[in-house]
Design an enzyme around this catalytic site. Structure first.
Site, PDB file in Angstrom:
ATOM      1  N   GLU A   6      10.827  -8.088  -5.139  1.00  0.00           N
ATOM      2  CA  GLU A   6      11.650  -7.472  -4.047  1.00  0.00           C
ATOM      3  C   GLU A   6      13.030  -7.422  -4.042  1.00  0.00           C
ATOM      4  O   GLU A   6      13.692  -6.124  -4.505  1.00  0.00           O
ATOM      5  CB  GLU A   6      11.047  -6.814  -2.890  1.00  0.00           C
ATOM      6  CG  GLU A   6       9.369  -6.684  -3.347  1.00  0.00           C
ATOM      7  CD  GLU A   6       8.016  -6.665  -1.990  1.00  0.00           C
ATOM      8  OE1 GLU A   6       7.729  -5.907  -2.005  1.00  0.00           O
ATOM      9  OE2 GLU A   6       8.470  -7.668  -1.037  1.00  0.00           O
ATOM     10  N   LYS A  51      11.167  -8.020   5.329  1.00  0.00           N
ATOM     11  CA  LYS A  51       9.491  -7.585   4.119  1.00  0.00           C
ATOM     12  C   LYS A  51       8.671  -8.745   3.226  1.00  0.00           C
ATOM     13  O   LYS A  51       8.887  -9.805   4.018  1.00  0.00           O
ATOM     14  CB  LYS A  51      10.383  -6.762   2.626  1.00  0.00           C
ATOM     15  CG  LYS A  51      11.256  -5.540   2.904  1.00  0.00           C
ATOM     16  CD  LYS A  51      11.116  -4.569   1.649  1.00  0.00           C
ATOM     17  CE  LYS A  51      10.624  -5.255   0.051  1.00  0.00           C
ATOM     18  NZ  LYS A  51       9.044  -4.678   0.756  1.00  0.00           N
ATOM     19  N   GLY A  52       7.659  -8.898   2.417  1.00  0.00           N
ATOM     20  CA  GLY A  52       7.311 -10.293   2.252  1.00  0.00           C
ATOM     21  C   GLY A  52       5.687 -10.065   2.612  1.00  0.00           C
ATOM     22  O   GLY A  52       5.548 -10.853   2.441  1.00  0.00           O
ATOM     23  N   ASP A 104      10.478   0.764  -2.722  1.00  0.00           N
ATOM     24  CA  ASP A 104       9.656   0.022  -1.839  1.00  0.00           C
ATOM     25  C   ASP A 104       9.558   0.327  -0.344  1.00  0.00           C
ATOM     26  O   ASP A 104       9.772   0.747   0.533  1.00  0.00           O
ATOM     27  CB  ASP A 104      10.369  -1.327  -1.778  1.00  0.00           C
ATOM     28  CG  ASP A 104       9.829  -2.299  -1.983  1.00  0.00           C
ATOM     29  OD1 ASP A 104       8.719  -2.039  -1.684  1.00  0.00           O
ATOM     30  OD2 ASP A 104      10.222  -3.743  -1.607  1.00  0.00           O
ATOM     31  N   SER A 146       0.810  -1.431   0.032  1.00  0.00           N
ATOM     32  CA  SER A 146       0.162  -0.231   0.244  1.00  0.00           C
ATOM     33  C   SER A 146       0.410   1.088   0.064  1.00  0.00           C
ATOM     34  O   SER A 146       0.206   1.912  -0.751  1.00  0.00           O
ATOM     35  CB  SER A 146      -1.240  -0.226   0.832  1.00  0.00           C
ATOM     36  OG  SER A 146       0.045  -0.956   2.488  1.00  0.00           O
TER      37      SER A 146
HETATM   38  C1  5RP Z   1       5.307  -6.418  -0.066  1.00  0.00           C
HETATM   39  C2  5RP Z   1       6.267  -5.576   0.940  1.00  0.00           C
HETATM   40  C3  5RP Z   1       5.732  -4.772   0.960  1.00  0.00           C
HETATM   41  O1  5RP Z   1       5.977  -3.717   1.228  1.00  0.00           O
HETATM   42  C4  5RP Z   1       5.553  -4.497   2.986  1.00  0.00           C
HETATM   43  O2  5RP Z   1       4.628  -5.622   3.423  1.00  0.00           O
HETATM   44  C5  5RP Z   1       4.478  -3.220   3.417  1.00  0.00           C
HETATM   45  O3  5RP Z   1       3.305  -3.067   3.350  1.00  0.00           O
HETATM   46  P1  5RP Z   1       2.626  -1.907   3.002  1.00  0.00           P
HETATM   47  O4  5RP Z   1       3.142  -0.628   2.710  1.00  0.00           O
HETATM   48  O5  5RP Z   1       0.825  -2.195   2.437  1.00  0.00           O
HETATM   49  O6  5RP Z   1       2.417  -1.671   4.505  1.00  0.00           O
HETATM   50  O7  5RP Z   1       7.193  -6.733   1.519  1.00  0.00           O
HETATM   51  O8  5RP Z   1       5.664  -7.591  -0.362  1.00  0.00           O
END
Ligand code: 5RP
Length: 232
Positions: free
Chosen positions: A105, A96-97, A83, A30
């Site tokens: 990523e 992450k993930g 990211d 997001s």
């Molecule tokens: C996706 C990720 C995202 O960067 C992580 O989950 C953060 O997401 P968000 O910005 O929705 O909190 O690693 O694999």
């Protein structure tokens, strides 16, 4: 300021690091999506970038908003990746993930000269691990791989539930056709050791510990965005 507004603040600050003509890795989640929306506005105004998306989800949003895309094979060396993250510590180690895109990523970040992480302040932690660590695994030999992860964890004094991520209709499958085991260790005091132990398990495709990858973290809170720099 609500969480979405903080994500937008972080994304706005990240955009100031993007120059026209750059080859850009574009993250997933997001927060990264707020970045894509802002980037798309600049592209509509004539700003030139070529993006490599880190997931099919991000690719769809970029196409919808008119951000030009290339594959990583077409653009194998990138200037910058922006990211999000699930956790960031003071040394800019990341988990992450959460969105299931950690493999692409990590490949995209590793192909980039610089990685900038954008997050709201809820992601900033003293010690990684309260967020369950996503571990991407090959579906073949899942039970053995899970046992190997348990062994590694025990050796490092870590314990906690290992749960196979589910989506609506069964196991969650990543863009690469793998599954994800979410490891709820609570605290990961030695992320480097866990990272190298996990990398030695054949059925582990990748894991969500990003160490020595982010050069900068832009963390947004109610008072605005601040920047943390990696000490390397
Ligand atoms: C996706 C990720 C995202 O960067 C992580 O989950 C953060 O997401 P968000 O910005 O929705 O909190 O690693 O694999």
């Amino acid at each position: 300021m609500d969480a979405r507004e903080m994500k937008i603040k972080a994304a706005e600050a990240a955009l100031t690091h993007v120059e026209s003509g750059m080859r850009l890795g574009i993250g997933t989640g997001s927060t990264a999506e707020e970045f894509v929306r802002l980037l798309a506005e600049k592209v509509a105004g004539g700003f030139k970038v070529e993006g490599v998306p880190t997931s099919e989800r991000t690719a769809r949003l970029c196409v919808e908003l008119g951000v030009p895309l290339k594959s990583l094979d077409e653009l194998p060396a990138l200037d910058l990746t922006i990211d999000g993250a699930d956790e960031v510590d003071g040394a800019l180690r990341l988990i992450k993930g959460g969105g299931g895109a950690l493999l692409r990523e990590k490949i995209v970040a590793a192909a980039s000269q610089r990685m900038i992480v954008i997050a709201d302040e809820s992601k900033l932690v003293d010690t990684l691990g309260a967020y369950a660590l996503p571990i991407e695994v090959n579906p073949f030999g899942l039970v053995s791989t899970r046992m190997a992860i348990e062994k590694v964890a025990a050796r490092l004094g870590l314990s906690g539930e290992l749960s196979l991520r589910q989506s609506g209709d069964g196991e969650f499958t990543t863009d690469g056709g793998h599954h994800i085991i979410d490891a709820s260790f609570g605290r990961i005091p030695d992320a480097e050791a866990l990272s190298s132990e996990l990398n030695s398990i054949p059925g582990v495709v990748e894991h969500g510990l990003f160490i020595n990858m982010a050069a900068l973290a832009i963390i947004a809170g109610p008072a605005g965005a601040r920047t943390l720099q990696a000490n390397r």
